[in-house]
Motif scaffolding. Structure first.
Motif, PDB file in Angstrom:
ATOM      1  N   GLY A  81       0.171 -19.253 -12.977  1.00  0.00           N
ATOM      2  CA  GLY A  81       1.410 -19.529 -13.682  1.00  0.00           C
ATOM      3  C   GLY A  81       2.235 -18.311 -14.043  1.00  0.00           C
ATOM      4  N   SER A  82       1.694 -17.107 -13.814  1.00  0.00           N
ATOM      5  CA  SER A  82       2.419 -15.887 -14.178  1.00  0.00           C
ATOM      6  C   SER A  82       2.857 -15.061 -12.989  1.00  0.00           C
ATOM      7  N   GLY A  83       2.122 -15.164 -11.887  1.00  0.00           N
ATOM      8  CA  GLY A  83       2.465 -14.385 -10.705  1.00  0.00           C
ATOM      9  C   GLY A  83       1.321 -13.494 -10.262  1.00  0.00           C
ATOM     10  N   THR A  84       1.649 -12.555  -9.402  1.00  0.00           N
ATOM     11  CA  THR A  84       0.672 -11.617  -8.860  1.00  0.00           C
ATOM     12  C   THR A  84       1.021 -10.228  -9.351  1.00  0.00           C
ATOM     13  N   PHE A  85       0.042  -9.553  -9.952  1.00  0.00           N
ATOM     14  CA  PHE A  85       0.278  -8.262 -10.587  1.00  0.00           C
ATOM     15  C   PHE A  85      -0.581  -7.167  -9.966  1.00  0.00           C
ATOM     16  N   VAL A  86      -0.033  -5.978  -9.911  1.00  0.00           N
ATOM     17  CA  VAL A  86      -0.752  -4.820  -9.406  1.00  0.00           C
ATOM     18  C   VAL A  86      -1.818  -4.436 -10.422  1.00  0.00           C
ATOM     19  N   THR A  87      -3.049  -4.266  -9.934  1.00  0.00           N
ATOM     20  CA  THR A  87      -4.150  -3.862 -10.809  1.00  0.00           C
ATOM     21  C   THR A  87      -4.796  -2.564 -10.353  1.00  0.00           C
ATOM     22  N   GLY A  88      -4.557  -2.164  -9.122  1.00  0.00           N
ATOM     23  CA  GLY A  88      -5.167  -0.950  -8.587  1.00  0.00           C
ATOM     24  C   GLY A  88      -4.114   0.069  -8.222  1.00  0.00           C
ATOM     25  N   SER A  89      -4.577   1.206  -7.781  1.00  0.00           N
ATOM     26  CA  SER A  89      -3.644   2.250  -7.356  1.00  0.00           C
ATOM     27  C   SER A  89      -4.211   2.958  -6.140  1.00  0.00           C
ATOM     28  N   LEU A  90      -3.349   3.648  -5.443  1.00  0.00           N
ATOM     29  CA  LEU A  90      -3.738   4.434  -4.274  1.00  0.00           C
ATOM     30  C   LEU A  90      -3.101   5.807  -4.408  1.00  0.00           C
ATOM     31  N   GLY A  91      -3.824   6.794  -4.009  1.00  0.00           N
ATOM     32  CA  GLY A  91      -3.279   8.154  -4.052  1.00  0.00           C
ATOM     33  C   GLY A  91      -3.177   8.657  -5.469  1.00  0.00           C
ATOM     34  N   ALA A  92      -3.314   9.935  -5.619  1.00  0.00           N
ATOM     35  CA  ALA A  92      -3.215  10.551  -6.931  1.00  0.00           C
ATOM     36  C   ALA A  92      -2.377  11.820  -6.840  1.00  0.00           C
ATOM     37  N   VAL A  93      -1.352  11.774  -5.999  1.00  0.00           N
ATOM     38  CA  VAL A  93      -0.508  12.942  -5.798  1.00  0.00           C
ATOM     39  C   VAL A  93       0.491  13.036  -6.934  1.00  0.00           C
ATOM     40  N   ASP A  94       0.658  14.235  -7.441  1.00  0.00           N
ATOM     41  CA  ASP A  94       1.637  14.493  -8.485  1.00  0.00           C
ATOM     42  C   ASP A  94       3.022  14.063  -7.993  1.00  0.00           C
ATOM     43  N   PRO A  95       3.788  13.330  -8.805  1.00  0.00           N
ATOM     44  CA  PRO A  95       5.115  12.866  -8.380  1.00  0.00           C
ATOM     45  C   PRO A  95       6.036  13.998  -7.948  1.00  0.00           C
ATOM     46  N   ARG A 135       0.834  -1.206   0.000  1.00  0.00           N
ATOM     47  CA  ARG A 135       0.000   0.000   0.000  1.00  0.00           C
ATOM     48  C   ARG A 135       0.869   1.257   0.000  1.00  0.00           C
ATOM     49  N   GLU A 136       1.935   1.258   0.799  1.00  0.00           N
ATOM     50  CA  GLU A 136       2.836   2.414   0.824  1.00  0.00           C
ATOM     51  C   GLU A 136       3.526   2.598  -0.522  1.00  0.00           C
ATOM     52  N   ALA A 137       3.961   1.498  -1.128  1.00  0.00           N
ATOM     53  CA  ALA A 137       4.628   1.570  -2.433  1.00  0.00           C
ATOM     54  C   ALA A 137       3.675   2.102  -3.501  1.00  0.00           C
ATOM     55  N   LEU A 138       2.402   1.740  -3.410  1.00  0.00           N
ATOM     56  CA  LEU A 138       1.405   2.268  -4.344  1.00  0.00           C
ATOM     57  C   LEU A 138       1.201   3.767  -4.129  1.00  0.00           C
ATOM     58  N   ARG A 139       1.127   4.180  -2.883  1.00  0.00           N
ATOM     59  CA  ARG A 139       0.932   5.602  -2.590  1.00  0.00           C
ATOM     60  C   ARG A 139       2.129   6.438  -3.035  1.00  0.00           C
ATOM     61  N   LEU A 140       3.308   5.883  -2.906  1.00  0.00           N
ATOM     62  CA  LEU A 140       4.522   6.631  -3.255  1.00  0.00           C
ATOM     63  C   LEU A 140       4.878   6.519  -4.732  1.00  0.00           C
ATOM     64  N   GLY A 141       4.142   5.705  -5.471  1.00  0.00           N
ATOM     65  CA  GLY A 141       4.420   5.552  -6.890  1.00  0.00           C
ATOM     66  C   GLY A 141       5.541   4.578  -7.201  1.00  0.00           C
ATOM     67  N   VAL A 142       5.985   3.838  -6.194  1.00  0.00           N
ATOM     68  CA  VAL A 142       7.024   2.816  -6.401  1.00  0.00           C
ATOM     69  C   VAL A 142       6.439   1.649  -7.184  1.00  0.00           C
ATOM     70  N   LEU A 143       5.188   1.312  -6.886  1.00  0.00           N
ATOM     71  CA  LEU A 143       4.452   0.276  -7.622  1.00  0.00           C
ATOM     72  C   LEU A 143       3.346   0.942  -8.416  1.00  0.00           C
ATOM     73  N   ARG A 144       3.136   0.410  -9.614  1.00  0.00           N
ATOM     74  CA  ARG A 144       2.078   0.928 -10.493  1.00  0.00           C
ATOM     75  C   ARG A 144       1.319  -0.257 -11.093  1.00  0.00           C
ATOM     76  N   PRO A 145       0.093   0.000 -11.560  1.00  0.00           N
ATOM     77  CA  PRO A 145      -0.644  -1.078 -12.213  1.00  0.00           C
ATOM     78  C   PRO A 145       0.189  -1.719 -13.327  1.00  0.00           C
ATOM     79  N   GLY A 146       0.177  -3.043 -13.327  1.00  0.00           N
ATOM     80  CA  GLY A 146       0.960  -3.807 -14.294  1.00  0.00           C
ATOM     81  C   GLY A 146       2.245  -4.366 -13.708  1.00  0.00           C
TER      82      GLY A 146
END
Length: 157
Positions: free
Chosen positions: A72-86, A23-34
């Protein structure tokens, strides 16, 4: 890709720490959908946790719609949290880093910093409510001045 860590001294269960980190990585933009999360076996090795712990974290993230397991492929991010400009995030992070340096110079330890931030976050809604109430009161006073004391709604009491 995110690298998980589990702090055994943290009162939070290991699976919840993994969820928090995603969740923190999503908020900080470290993780993104895909983006792909680390394989369960890799997290088991790097964090020395049981596979069920990782699976529980991934299932919880899937349940709230943040990730999707693909057979067979893994677990992928599909959602996002926060919409703060980088750029705003980078600016705020820089300011916070300066504040943390100042806090350490003042003798605060990690737990002191966390307690202070938690206290300020808890006070924020109350401060916002007080500010809103003050604006309403100020607005009523201005309306009374403008209407010659006729009241907020323009009707004499």
């Amino acid at each position: 890709m995110i690298e998980f860590h589990v702090d055994r001294a943290d009162g939070l269960p290991a699976y919840a720490q993994l969820v928090r980190q995603v969740r923190e990585a999503l908020r900080l933009g470290v993780l993104r959908p895909g983006d792909r999360l680390p394989a369960v076996r890799d997290v088991v090795v790097s964090c020395t946790v049981n596979a069920n712990t990782v699976l529980k974290a991934y299932k919880e993230l899937e349940h709230v719609g943040l990730v999707e397991a693909r057979q067979g492929s893994g677990t992928f991010v599909t959602g996002s949290l926060g919409a703060v400009d980088p750029h705003d995030m980078a600016r705020l992070r820089s300011g916070l880093a300066r504040w943390v340096v100042e806090a350490r110079r003042a003798g605060l330890e990690d737990e002191d910093v966390k307690a202070l931030v938690t206290a300020v976050l808890a006070e924020e809604p109350a401060a916002a409510d007080r500010a809103a109430a003050e604006r309403v009161t100020d607005g009523r006073a201005a309306a009374e001045r403008a209407t010659g004391g006729a009241g907020w709604h323009g009707v004499r009491a």
